[in-house]
Scaffold this active site. Structure first.
Site, PDB file in Angstrom:
ATOM      1  N   ASP A  38       0.843  -1.190   0.000  1.00 18.21           N
ATOM      2  CA  ASP A  38       0.000   0.000   0.000  1.00 18.21           C
ATOM      3  C   ASP A  38       0.882   1.245   0.000  1.00 18.21           C
ATOM      4  OD1 ASP A  38      -0.950  -0.925   3.340  1.00 18.21           O
ATOM      5  OD2 ASP A  38       0.742   0.333   2.731  1.00 18.21           O
ATOM      6  N   LYS A  59      -2.725   2.466  -5.396  1.00 19.44           N
ATOM      7  CA  LYS A  59      -2.850   3.278  -6.609  1.00 19.44           C
ATOM      8  C   LYS A  59      -3.548   2.568  -7.756  1.00 19.44           C
ATOM      9  CE  LYS A  59       1.239   6.176  -6.097  1.00 19.44           C
ATOM     10  NZ  LYS A  59       2.653   6.093  -6.434  1.00 19.44           N
ATOM     11  N   MET A 169      -4.645   7.928  13.268  1.00 15.82           N
ATOM     12  CA  MET A 169      -5.670   8.489  12.375  1.00 15.82           C
ATOM     13  C   MET A 169      -6.530   9.533  13.103  1.00 15.82           C
ATOM     14  SD  MET A 169      -6.761   4.970  10.432  1.00 15.82           S
ATOM     15  CE  MET A 169      -6.568   3.894  11.844  1.00 15.82           C
TER      16      MET A 169
END
Ligand SMILES: C[S@@+](CC[C@H](N)C(=O)[O-])C[C@H]1O[C@@H](n2cnc3c(N)ncnc32)[C@H](O)[C@@H]1O
Length: 294
Positions: A38, A59, A169
């Site tokens: 990733d 992507k 996050m």
């Protein structure tokens, strides 16, 4: 094509710095036919598998992020074709890494799998920045949670936990998190450390307080990815090093020298010149401005 079944190995790549890769991860990369990675994984780490076909699932042309089901089916497909597949994931596969969904899909498809855990941002990024989330005589535990998918009620609950809190996050939720922690009685001047893009050329380490956190992270996109630690400071011994916060721009091969390690021990962060040359900090250095972390 191989005559035997393939194996899919979920490998934790660590938070970015190749020094934080495990020996097991290196071996798996060297044996891989296919590496499915990733976008958090850095190019220096991918270069350790020059023989492998790389599939970048950050992507693929399925929209901004590849759906988890698509990633699962790529792993199942490649493993079923008899290939030796490495699923290379940022940090650790089981710490906010969706590793459980991937092994479940492999299990259901009958594809053999194994997991090589990785250094997570929790210790890899914060530790390298001088943040010790436990210390004898100071605290015997800490909370860890994700800002993504959490709301005010969750933050209020996490704020009740004793000791420091580490948030993955959380950049986009910084204001709500700070509010919840202060509402739970944590002082407005409680120390907070934020490390963005840890381990990479553009790493930024910021030290603030609960009250100052929302303003610091107001431009959230500029701070992603970042890990946030509330209720703990960078160790005094780190801050006191003579080159703390300084960046040493260097030619690539110098980064592996004893001299570079000595610069690191004095607190500097050697960065490959060509890698960071376009970064605002590099431009500031080139313009003769003293560089320091924000
Ligand atoms: C989807 S989670 C993946 C976590 C990963 N599995 C781990 O163990 O570190 C992504 C979050 O991890 C943290 N993160 C990952 N890489 C980071 C880095 N290099 N510097 C700072 N935080 C990072 C950030 O909080 C980011 O939003």
């Amino acid at each position: 094509m191989h005559e035997h079944n393939g194996v899919v190995t979920l490998v934790g790549a660590g938070p970015g710095d190749p020094d934080l890769l495990t020996v097991g991860a290196l071996r798996a990369l060297q044996r891989a036919d296919v590496v499915v990675h990733d976008h958090l994984v850095c190019p220096d780490i991918l270069a350790l598998a020059p023989q492998a076909t790389l599939i970048d699932v950050g992507k693929l042309p399925f929209g901004e992020r590849t759906e988890q089901e698509t990633i699962n089916s790529i792993l199942v497909r490649e493993g079923s074709l008899g290939r030796n597949v490495v699923r290379l994931k940022g940090g650790d596969p089981f710490l906010f890494g969706r590793g459980t969904e991937e092994i479940q899909a492999l299990h259901q498809a009958g594809v053999p799998f194994r997991v090589i855990p990785g250094v997570s941002s929790l210790n890899g990024v914060l530790g390298a920045a001088g943040v010790a989330v436990t210390a004898r005589g100071r605290n015997r535990g800490f909370a860890v949670f994700s800002g993504a998918g959490s709301g005010d009620a969750d933050f209020a609950q996490w704020a009740q936990a004793p000791g420091p809190a580490v948030i993955y996050m959380g950049v986009h939720k910084a204001a709500a998190i700070a509010r919840a922690f202060m509402a739970a009685g944590r002082a407005a001047d409680t120390p907070v450390v934020v490390v963005a893009r840890g381990g990479g050329a553009n790493e930024v380490i910021a030290e603030t307080t609960l009250a100052g956190l929302p303003a610091l992270l107001a431009d959230a996109a500029a701070w992603t990815p970042a890990i946030i630690a509330i209720g703990v400071e960078r160790e005094h011994a780190f801050r006191a090093r003579p080159l703390d916060g300084k960046i040493a721009w260097a030619a690539g091969d110098w980064l592996n020298s004893e001299a570079a390690d000595y610069a690191r021990a004095l607190g500097a962060r050697p960065v490959r010149l060509e890698e960071g040359a376009q970064h605002p900090l590099a431009r500031a250095v080139n313009a003769g401005v003293k560089a320091s972390r924000t």
